[in-house]
Design a protein around this motif. Structure first.
Motif, PDB file in Angstrom:
ATOM      1  N   GLU A 243       0.832  -1.214   0.000  1.00  0.00           N
ATOM      2  CA  GLU A 243       0.000   0.000   0.000  1.00  0.00           C
ATOM      3  C   GLU A 243       0.867   1.265   0.000  1.00  0.00           C
ATOM      4  O   GLU A 243       0.409   2.337  -0.348  1.00  0.00           O
ATOM      5  CB  GLU A 243      -0.906   0.039   1.242  1.00  0.00           C
ATOM      6  N   LYS A 244       2.142   1.125   0.396  1.00  0.00           N
ATOM      7  CA  LYS A 244       3.005   2.322   0.520  1.00  0.00           C
ATOM      8  C   LYS A 244       3.713   2.689  -0.778  1.00  0.00           C
ATOM      9  O   LYS A 244       4.419   3.690  -0.851  1.00  0.00           O
ATOM     10  CB  LYS A 244       4.041   2.081   1.620  1.00  0.00           C
ATOM     11  N   VAL A 245       3.541   1.857  -1.810  1.00  0.00           N
ATOM     12  CA  VAL A 245       4.248   2.115  -3.076  1.00  0.00           C
ATOM     13  C   VAL A 245       3.452   3.100  -3.925  1.00  0.00           C
ATOM     14  O   VAL A 245       2.222   3.017  -4.003  1.00  0.00           O
ATOM     15  CB  VAL A 245       4.444   0.789  -3.856  1.00  0.00           C
ATOM     16  N   ASP A 246       4.146   4.039  -4.557  1.00  0.00           N
ATOM     17  CA  ASP A 246       3.500   4.938  -5.523  1.00  0.00           C
ATOM     18  C   ASP A 246       3.524   4.231  -6.889  1.00  0.00           C
ATOM     19  O   ASP A 246       4.486   4.334  -7.650  1.00  0.00           O
ATOM     20  CB  ASP A 246       4.262   6.271  -5.577  1.00  0.00           C
TER      21      ASP A 246
ATOM     22  N   ALA B 121      -6.042  -3.398  -7.173  1.00  0.00           N
ATOM     23  CA  ALA B 121      -5.757  -2.073  -6.594  1.00  0.00           C
ATOM     24  C   ALA B 121      -4.581  -1.409  -7.310  1.00  0.00           C
ATOM     25  O   ALA B 121      -4.604  -0.192  -7.556  1.00  0.00           O
ATOM     26  CB  ALA B 121      -5.458  -2.218  -5.103  1.00  0.00           C
ATOM     27  N   VAL B 122      -3.556  -2.181  -7.651  1.00  0.00           N
ATOM     28  CA  VAL B 122      -2.388  -1.620  -8.351  1.00  0.00           C
ATOM     29  C   VAL B 122      -2.820  -1.096  -9.724  1.00  0.00           C
ATOM     30  O   VAL B 122      -2.432   0.011 -10.137  1.00  0.00           O
ATOM     31  CB  VAL B 122      -1.275  -2.694  -8.490  1.00  0.00           C
ATOM     32  N   LEU B 123      -3.658  -1.864 -10.412  1.00  0.00           N
ATOM     33  CA  LEU B 123      -4.113  -1.429 -11.749  1.00  0.00           C
ATOM     34  C   LEU B 123      -5.049  -0.222 -11.655  1.00  0.00           C
ATOM     35  O   LEU B 123      -5.103   0.593 -12.570  1.00  0.00           O
ATOM     36  CB  LEU B 123      -4.800  -2.589 -12.473  1.00  0.00           C
ATOM     37  N   LYS B 124      -5.749  -0.106 -10.548  1.00  0.00           N
ATOM     38  CA  LYS B 124      -6.601   1.072 -10.353  1.00  0.00           C
ATOM     39  C   LYS B 124      -5.705   2.309 -10.166  1.00  0.00           C
ATOM     40  O   LYS B 124      -5.967   3.380 -10.716  1.00  0.00           O
ATOM     41  CB  LYS B 124      -7.494   0.860  -9.114  1.00  0.00           C
ATOM     42  N   ALA B 125      -4.631   2.128  -9.424  1.00  0.00           N
ATOM     43  CA  ALA B 125      -3.708   3.249  -9.185  1.00  0.00           C
ATOM     44  C   ALA B 125      -2.945   3.630 -10.450  1.00  0.00           C
ATOM     45  O   ALA B 125      -2.580   4.778 -10.648  1.00  0.00           O
ATOM     46  CB  ALA B 125      -2.727   2.875  -8.069  1.00  0.00           C
TER      47      ALA B 125
END
Ligand SMILES: NC(=O)C1=CN([C@@H]2O[C@H](COP(=O)(O)OP(=O)(O)OC[C@H]3O[C@@H](n4cnc5c(N)ncnc54)[C@H](OP(=O)(O)O)[C@@H]3O)[C@@H](O)[C@H]2O)C=CC1
Ligand SMILES: CC(=O)N[C@@H](CCC(=O)OP(=O)(O)O)C(=O)O
Length: 348
Positions: free
Chosen positions: A63-66, A88-92
């Motif tokens: 969760e802490k990765v940009d 979640a990563v693909l959403k970000a």
């Protein structure tokens, strides 16, 4: 070409660490982020002292990765935990390329997934989008994919031996017996009783006999090759070595000879950089591929009429996971497919 910015989910695990080992020397990759769960907060050198020469980012919670800063993410998380994290990563960062080494996106059919993994898939749209990452057979689709579901180590070894034979209709796909053996890293780095040295070090143990979740994955892909649904027999074993896998597949011939099988495999892999068909009389052994992205396949005539034995071997942490994932990343970024992957086996 500028370097691609890479993140690795599960870098404190075995597949994640082998991705680090290979990507650290890849000419077009820069490792930007490493995640862990229980090891979050530690340095990579604390968790894996053999990386002492690399200046690597600290292990953090995912969760802490940009994620918006990254071009690609490798995922070495346990199956079941991957789907929501990748969503979640693909959403970000909808443009990030995903190389998933877990089993979460490999099965195409949602009911088969639910049956074998014990729960409904939690990212069904992504399951539909994912491309099966067996490089030699899905190269075109992988090249334009965003999410690649890299095959399991056993399926990679079994399918590279059997898919060309099923496609060419040289074997009876309803009579395939796959006897497989894996080194202990196949079970991951977490502590488990059956992988303790005292329990795995001096014995050979069959497990998940008739019930292993790689059976439907192998069936899915042999079914695609054969053009019909198939059921195979698959029996895995744990053997006392760290890395390496060997599959012995017993097949019934359909109007073909064992030499025909070898010729078909030689033709299928004539231009493949990582798949080597052994000459007649040469038997594949795990030592020939250890630490490398190569696969070796051999064919032997059975003493039973109309049957043959096809033996395939790979390193579960390289062509069986991190290496194949990097091979797929190379395709997705238009890099030479072999970039960062030309290590020769560590023999003996
Ligand atoms: N090992 C092999 O030969 C192969 C494995 N695979 C698959 O690749 C995946 C990774 O395997 P492997 O590297 O062996 O596994 P490991 O058990 O060695 O590593 C798992 C990694 O995931 C992290 N992790 C565990 N649970 C969570 C969670 N809930 N949230 C976030 N991170 C978590 C761990 O962090 P921490 O250590 O900090 O707890 C660790 O970094 C699995 O799906 C496996 O089945 C595929 C092909 C071959
Ligand atoms: C020795 C051992 O335990 N091996 C693992 C296979 C590792 C693997 O490839 O599993 P995934 O499908 O999750 O990627 C197993 O049998 O479950």
């Amino acid at each position: 070409m500028s370097s691609k910015k890479i993140g690795i989910l599960g870098a404190s695990g075995y597949t994640g660490a082998d991705a680090v080992r290979l990507l650290a020397r890849h000419p077009n990759a820069e490792i930007i982020a490493l995640t862990a769960n229980t090891h979050a907060g530690k340095s990579m050198g604390d968790v894996f002292p053999h990386f002492f020469m690399l200046g690597l980012p600290k292990l953090v919670e995912w969760e802490k990765v940009d994620w918006s800063r990254l071009d690609a993410v490798f995922c070495g998380l346990p199956h079941g935990t991957t789907q929501e994290i990748i969503a979640a990563v693909l959403k970000a960062n909808p443009k990030i390329k995903v190389l998933d080494m877990s089993a979460d996106f490999r099965l195409r059919d949602k009911n088969t997934y639910a049956q074998w993994y014990g729960h409904e898939h939690r990212a069904l749209e992504l399951q539909g989008e994912a491309v099966y990452g067996l490089t030699e057979f899905y190269r075109d689709k992988i090249t334009s994919a965003r999410l690649v579901a890299c095959p399991g180590c056993y399926p990679t070894a079994a399918l590279l031996a059997l898919v060309p034979l099923a496609k060419a209709k040289l074997i009876d796909v309803d009579d395939i017996i796959i006897d497989a053996k894996s080194g202990v890293t196949g079970a991951g780095r977490g502590l488990k009783q059956n992988t303790l040295f005292s329990e795995a070090g001096e014995g050979l143990s069959p497990y998940s006999v008739g019930t292993h979740r790689h059976a439907p994955e192998i069936e899915q892909e042999i079914g695609v090759a054969a053009g019909s649904a198939v059921t195979i027999n698959f029996t895995p074993h744990l053997i006392p070595m760290a890395r390496g896998e060997l599959c012995t597949s017993y097949v019934k011939l359909k109007g073909a000879t064992p030499d025909d099988l070898r010729t078909a495999l030689e033709q299928a892999y004539a231009n493949e950089p990582f798949v080597h068909v052994a000459s007649k009389g040469v038997l594949p052994q795990t030592q020939n591929v250890r630490g490398s992205n190569y696969v070796q396949i051999g064919v032997v005539a059975d003493r039973i009429k109309n049957r043959a034995i096809v033996i395939s071997t790979l390193d579960n942490l390289v062509k069986g996971s991190a290496g194949q994932a990097i091979q797929n990343m190379n395709l997705m970024f238009g890099l030479p497919e072999t970039a960062g992957l030309e290590q020769i086996a560590l023999f003996p």
